[in-house]
Design an enzyme around this catalytic site. Structure first.
Site, PDB file in Angstrom:
ATOM      1  N   HIS A  53      -7.401   0.190  -7.705  1.00 11.58           N
ATOM      2  CA  HIS A  53      -6.894  -1.019  -7.062  1.00 11.58           C
ATOM      3  C   HIS A  53      -5.460  -0.749  -6.603  1.00 11.58           C
ATOM      4  O   HIS A  53      -4.779   0.115  -7.144  1.00 11.58           O
ATOM      5  CB  HIS A  53      -6.899  -2.192  -8.040  1.00 11.58           C
ATOM      6  N   GLU A  55      -2.668  -2.189  -7.083  1.00 11.82           N
ATOM      7  CA  GLU A  55      -1.652  -2.280  -8.133  1.00 11.82           C
ATOM      8  C   GLU A  55      -1.629  -1.022  -8.996  1.00 11.82           C
ATOM      9  O   GLU A  55      -0.566  -0.498  -9.329  1.00 11.82           O
ATOM     10  CB  GLU A  55      -1.911  -3.485  -9.051  1.00 11.82           C
ATOM     11  N   CYS A  83      -6.329  -8.785 -10.848  1.00 11.60           N
ATOM     12  CA  CYS A  83      -7.494  -8.989 -11.719  1.00 11.60           C
ATOM     13  C   CYS A  83      -7.084  -8.697 -13.165  1.00 11.60           C
ATOM     14  O   CYS A  83      -5.952  -8.298 -13.451  1.00 11.60           O
ATOM     15  CB  CYS A  83      -8.624  -8.061 -11.290  1.00 11.60           C
ATOM     16  N   CYS A  86      -5.821  -5.032 -13.760  1.00 13.47           N
ATOM     17  CA  CYS A  86      -4.483  -4.782 -13.241  1.00 13.47           C
ATOM     18  C   CYS A  86      -3.418  -5.547 -14.029  1.00 13.47           C
ATOM     19  O   CYS A  86      -2.345  -5.014 -14.313  1.00 13.47           O
ATOM     20  CB  CYS A  86      -4.425  -5.131 -11.761  1.00 13.47           C
TER      21      CYS A  86
END
Length: 149
Positions: A53, A55, A83, A86
């Protein structure tokens, strides 16, 4: 010194690049001592990595740049509410602050669906702010998914 707006605009540049590469258009930047230290964009498809992701990509790059997995004194700017994965990584990294643009009513773990950050039983607290350039970030996502349908 980079402003919050400039940092979020940099995250949006990363999000657009992810979208152009066929990924969900989410971007992130990590700022340290007033300058962009690291950038990230969704890479789950390109890297065949479910943890890639935006992040996580940005935090990995920041940790490598600092030579430390603790990102104390760093701020992360993300175009979409993180999410649970993360958000958990942000806690472990000891980020000082999170700024996210658009809320995620389906998977957001910073208040929309779950409240992982600043949970009373966890040992790290960080400042969380939302909404800066939210319309731009949300429209980028809407446009991406509209084209997919």
């Amino acid at each position: 010194m980079i402003s919050d707006r400039e940092a979020m605009e940099a995250a949006l540049v990363e999000a657009r690049a992810a979208g152009e590469a066929g990924e969900v258009p989410i971007g992130a930047v990590v700022v340290h001592e007033g300058a962009v230290l690291a950038r990230g964009q969704n890479r789950v498809l390109r890297s065949a990595d479910p943890t890639a992701h935006a992040e996580i990509v940005a935090m990995r790059a920041a940790a490598a740049a600092l030579g430390n997995y603790r990102l104390t004194g760093c701020v992360i700017y993300v175009t979409l509410e993180p999410c649970a994965m993360c958000a958990g990584a942000m806690i472990h990294a000891r980020l000082e602050r999170l700024m996210f643009a658009a809320s995620d009513p389906k998977a957001g773990a910073c208040g929309s669906v779950l409240a992982v950050l600043n949970h009373p039983q966890l040992n790290h607290r960080m400042q969380v702010e939302q909404g800066l350039l939210a319309d731009e970030a949300a429209e980028l996502l809407r446009g991406f998914f509209r084209e997919r349908r």
